[in-house]
Design a protein around this motif. Structure first.
Motif, mmCIF file in Angstrom:
data_model
loop_
_atom_site.group_PDB
_atom_site.id
_atom_site.type_symbol
_atom_site.label_atom_id
_atom_site.label_comp_id
_atom_site.label_asym_id
_atom_site.label_seq_id
_atom_site.Cartn_x
_atom_site.Cartn_y
_atom_site.Cartn_z
ATOM 1 N N GLY A 5 0.777 -1.232 0.000
ATOM 2 C CA GLY A 5 0.000 0.000 0.000
ATOM 3 C C GLY A 5 0.804 1.274 0.000
ATOM 4 N N SER A 6 2.038 1.227 0.497
ATOM 5 C CA SER A 6 2.884 2.420 0.427
ATOM 6 C C SER A 6 4.252 2.036 -0.126
ATOM 7 C CB SER A 6 2.980 3.120 1.779
ATOM 8 O OG SER A 6 3.482 2.245 2.775
ATOM 9 N N SER A 7 5.199 1.661 0.750
ATOM 10 C CA SER A 7 6.562 1.409 0.287
ATOM 11 C C SER A 7 7.132 0.127 0.871
ATOM 12 C CB SER A 7 7.462 2.590 0.669
ATOM 13 O OG SER A 7 6.999 3.785 0.060
ATOM 14 N N SER A 8 8.142 -0.401 0.189
ATOM 15 C CA SER A 8 8.814 -1.613 0.665
ATOM 16 C C SER A 8 10.289 -1.345 0.899
ATOM 17 C CB SER A 8 8.657 -2.747 -0.350
ATOM 18 O OG SER A 8 9.482 -2.526 -1.479
ATOM 19 N N THR A 9 10.850 -2.079 1.865
ATOM 20 C CA THR A 9 12.287 -2.055 2.125
ATOM 21 C C THR A 9 12.754 -3.487 2.302
ATOM 22 O OG1 THR A 9 12.167 0.091 3.244
ATOM 23 C CG2 THR A 9 14.139 -1.235 3.622
ATOM 24 N N LEU A 10 13.608 -3.941 1.389
ATOM 25 C CA LEU A 10 14.169 -5.289 1.493
ATOM 26 C C LEU A 10 15.527 -5.177 2.163
ATOM 27 C CD1 LEU A 10 13.206 -6.704 -2.048
ATOM 28 C CD2 LEU A 10 11.865 -6.674 0.076
ATOM 29 N N GLY A 11 15.644 -5.796 3.341
ATOM 30 C CA GLY A 11 16.842 -5.647 4.170
ATOM 31 C C GLY A 11 18.067 -6.340 3.609
ATOM 32 N N LEU A 12 19.217 -6.009 4.169
ATOM 33 C CA LEU A 12 20.513 -6.498 3.697
ATOM 34 C C LEU A 12 20.506 -8.003 3.461
ATOM 35 C CD1 LEU A 12 22.847 -4.532 6.162
ATOM 36 C CD2 LEU A 12 22.351 -3.958 3.782
ATOM 37 N N GLY A 13 20.943 -8.400 2.268
ATOM 38 C CA GLY A 13 21.124 -9.822 1.974
ATOM 39 C C GLY A 13 19.853 -10.630 1.862
ATOM 40 N N THR A 14 18.712 -9.991 1.770
ATOM 41 C CA THR A 14 17.454 -10.724 1.635
ATOM 42 C C THR A 14 17.401 -11.460 0.293
ATOM 43 O OG1 THR A 14 16.156 -9.263 3.071
ATOM 44 C CG2 THR A 14 14.947 -10.460 1.375
ATOM 45 N N SER A 15 16.866 -12.673 0.332
ATOM 46 C CA SER A 15 16.606 -13.437 -0.885
ATOM 47 C C SER A 15 15.090 -13.465 -1.064
ATOM 48 C CB SER A 15 17.165 -14.855 -0.759
ATOM 49 O OG SER A 15 16.873 -15.609 -1.912
ATOM 50 N N PHE A 16 14.604 -12.693 -2.022
ATOM 51 C CA PHE A 16 13.173 -12.441 -2.153
ATOM 52 C C PHE A 16 12.640 -13.108 -3.412
ATOM 53 C CE2 PHE A 16 9.376 -9.725 -2.793
ATOM 54 C CZ PHE A 16 8.858 -9.751 -1.502
ATOM 55 N N ALA A 17 11.334 -13.387 -3.427
ATOM 56 C CA ALA A 17 10.723 -14.019 -4.599
ATOM 57 C C ALA A 17 9.337 -13.440 -4.826
ATOM 58 C CB ALA A 17 10.631 -15.530 -4.424
ATOM 59 N N GLY A 18 9.018 -13.198 -6.094
ATOM 60 C CA GLY A 18 7.679 -12.755 -6.450
ATOM 61 C C GLY A 18 7.662 -11.409 -7.128
ATOM 62 N N ASN A 19 6.452 -10.993 -7.484
ATOM 63 C CA ASN A 19 6.223 -9.720 -8.152
ATOM 64 C C ASN A 19 5.845 -8.682 -7.111
ATOM 65 O OD1 ASN A 19 6.251 -10.793 -11.074
ATOM 66 N ND2 ASN A 19 4.728 -12.105 -10.085
ATOM 67 N N VAL A 71 15.829 -1.344 -2.183
ATOM 68 C CA VAL A 71 16.424 -2.682 -2.253
ATOM 69 C C VAL A 71 17.867 -2.521 -1.780
ATOM 70 C CG1 VAL A 71 16.809 -4.684 -3.725
ATOM 71 C CG2 VAL A 71 14.925 -3.122 -4.240
ATOM 72 N N THR A 72 18.149 -2.962 -0.572
ATOM 73 C CA THR A 72 19.434 -2.663 0.056
ATOM 74 C C THR A 72 20.534 -3.615 -0.411
ATOM 75 O OG1 THR A 72 18.936 -4.025 1.991
ATOM 76 C CG2 THR A 72 18.262 -1.710 2.081
ATOM 77 N N THR A 73 21.727 -3.406 0.104
ATOM 78 C CA THR A 73 22.925 -4.120 -0.354
ATOM 79 C C THR A 73 22.777 -5.633 -0.273
ATOM 80 O OG1 THR A 73 24.249 -2.266 0.437
ATOM 81 C CG2 THR A 73 25.420 -4.310 -0.057
ATOM 82 N N ALA A 80 10.302 6.182 -6.266
ATOM 83 C CA ALA A 80 11.621 5.721 -6.686
ATOM 84 C C ALA A 80 11.842 4.239 -6.396
ATOM 85 C CB ALA A 80 12.693 6.532 -5.972
ATOM 86 N N VAL A 81 12.704 3.642 -7.212
ATOM 87 C CA VAL A 81 13.304 2.344 -6.897
ATOM 88 C C VAL A 81 14.779 2.612 -6.651
ATOM 89 C CG1 VAL A 81 13.862 0.023 -7.701
ATOM 90 C CG2 VAL A 81 11.660 1.061 -8.319
ATOM 91 N N THR A 82 15.249 2.267 -5.448
ATOM 92 C CA THR A 82 16.639 2.499 -5.054
ATOM 93 C C THR A 82 17.354 1.168 -4.913
ATOM 94 O OG1 THR A 82 15.976 4.500 -3.860
ATOM 95 C CG2 THR A 82 18.158 3.606 -3.376
ATOM 96 N N LEU A 83 18.438 0.988 -5.663
ATOM 97 C CA LEU A 83 19.159 -0.281 -5.719
ATOM 98 C C LEU A 83 20.569 -0.119 -5.166
ATOM 99 C CD1 LEU A 83 18.159 -1.158 -9.401
ATOM 100 C CD2 LEU A 83 17.012 -1.937 -7.310
ATOM 101 N N ASP A 84 21.166 -1.248 -4.755
ATOM 102 C CA ASP A 84 22.525 -1.212 -4.220
ATOM 103 C C ASP A 84 23.110 -2.624 -4.228
ATOM 104 O OD1 ASP A 84 24.883 -0.901 -2.845
ATOM 105 O OD2 ASP A 84 24.030 0.196 -1.158
ATOM 106 N N THR A 85 23.868 -2.947 -5.264
ATOM 107 C CA THR A 85 24.526 -4.248 -5.372
ATOM 108 C C THR A 85 23.508 -5.380 -5.317
ATOM 109 O OG1 THR A 85 26.266 -3.223 -4.042
ATOM 110 C CG2 THR A 85 26.584 -5.516 -4.673
ATOM 111 N N ASN A 86 22.648 -5.433 -6.304
ATOM 112 C CA ASN A 86 21.547 -6.395 -6.311
ATOM 113 C C ASN A 86 21.558 -7.259 -7.558
ATOM 114 O OD1 ASN A 86 19.892 -3.479 -5.314
ATOM 115 N ND2 ASN A 86 20.396 -5.111 -3.875
#
Length: 297
Positions: free
Chosen positions: A197-211, A220-222, A236-242
């Motif tokens: 509904g608003s924003s997502s933050t995927l923490g360091l080293g997360t292995s995520f799956a899906g749309n 999308v953190t380091t 925005a989409v913010t990326l870092d070594t992904n």
């Protein structure tokens, strides 16, 4: 016996309605990353430059004008820039196997289609309310799961079984360091949808799956890897070594319950075969009687 089979078939068809079909991503299906104001791959100190690999297309829809942090070396990235005020790509070390679309008609259409997918997910009827629960440590089967506000993943979420998984999240989605989404027993990343509904933050080293489709933004953190897609409809989409891979994340439209339904049809088919066999045997007996009578005469 026929009544019992009919009840079983009706119940099986009910589970089919529950499994549902995966909503269409339309033209956005070819995209691994899609942003609206910016798409940024971190390239600045204090850490080393971030090397990010996107398998699939990367898009920025208006009002965004520039994508930051992707290679401008000839032959590395294909870049298509739309009309002004779109300005293009700022140099970095990110690599895209598909095409980078900056403010062009392709990115605009993908954004429109992703918005339709978001609306379709939002309209799904919640099957299980997980509000207040951490997704970590859970094993879930296909269905629609909802959170009234925020959702948290700490540890491992296991999705078990071939079918469609929809997560409706009222506000934010956050994953802790080292968390993971594990797919087992036929679960496919293309059939997993996260409506945020608003924003997502995927923490360091997360292995995520899906749309993952967030109404506002995605961070999308380091070291995060995503088997699927990361879309931000308003920011925005913010990326870092992904490592984000859409190519191997196609949907088969669900199908978890389809075998039960086929089983009903097979059951009816077997019943028809039995009737056919009875008629065939009777016909053989009649032919034998006529043959005997002819022989006597």
């Amino acid at each position: 016996m026929k009544k019992i089979l009919l009840v079983i078939c009706i119940l099986s068809m009910g589970s089919l309605a529950w499994a549902q079909s995966a909503p269409s991503l339309g033209s956005s299906a070819s995209f691994a990353v899609l942003g609206t104001t910016t798409v940024t791959n971190a390239t600045t100190p204090p850490g080393p430059p971030a090397f990010t690999t996107i398998t699939g297309d990367l898009g920025l829809a208006p009002p965004g004008v520039s994508v930051t942090g992707f290679s401008l070396v000839p032959g590395v990235n294909r870049i298509v820039v739309g009309p002004s005020p779109a300005t293009g790509v700022t140099a970095g070390l990110g690599v895209v196997t598909g095409t980078i679309h900056v403010g062009d008609a392709v990115a605009l259409l993908a954004h429109a289609d992703a918005t339709k997918t978001y609306a379709a997910l939002l309209a799904e009827t919640c099957g299980t309310n997980l509000s207040g629960s951490d997704l970590g440590g859970l094993t879930l089967t296909p269905g629609v799961y909802c959170f009234d506000s925020s959702a948290q993943l700490t540890g491992t979420l296991t999705l078990s079984g071939n079918g469609v998984y929809v997560f409706q999240i009222g506000s934010t989605l956050t994953t802790a360091t080292g968390s993971s989404v594990v797919l087992t027993n036929g679960a496919l990343c293309g059939n997993v949808f996260w409506q945020v509904g608003s924003s997502s933050t995927l923490g360091l080293g997360t292995s995520f799956a899906g749309n993952l489709i967030a109404f506002t933004s995605d961070t999308v953190t380091t070291g995060v890897s995503v088997a699927g897609r990361v879309f931000a409809l308003g920011g925005a989409v913010t990326l870092d070594t992904n490592n984000i891979t859409a190519g191997a994340c196609a949907s088969n439209g669900g199908g978890g319950g389809g075998h039960d339904h086929d089983g009903c049809k097979n059951g009816d088919g077997d019943h028809d075969k039995d009737k056919d066999k009875d008629h065939h045997d009777k016909d053989k007996d009649k032919d034998k009687d006529h043959h005997d009578e002819d022989h006597k005469s």
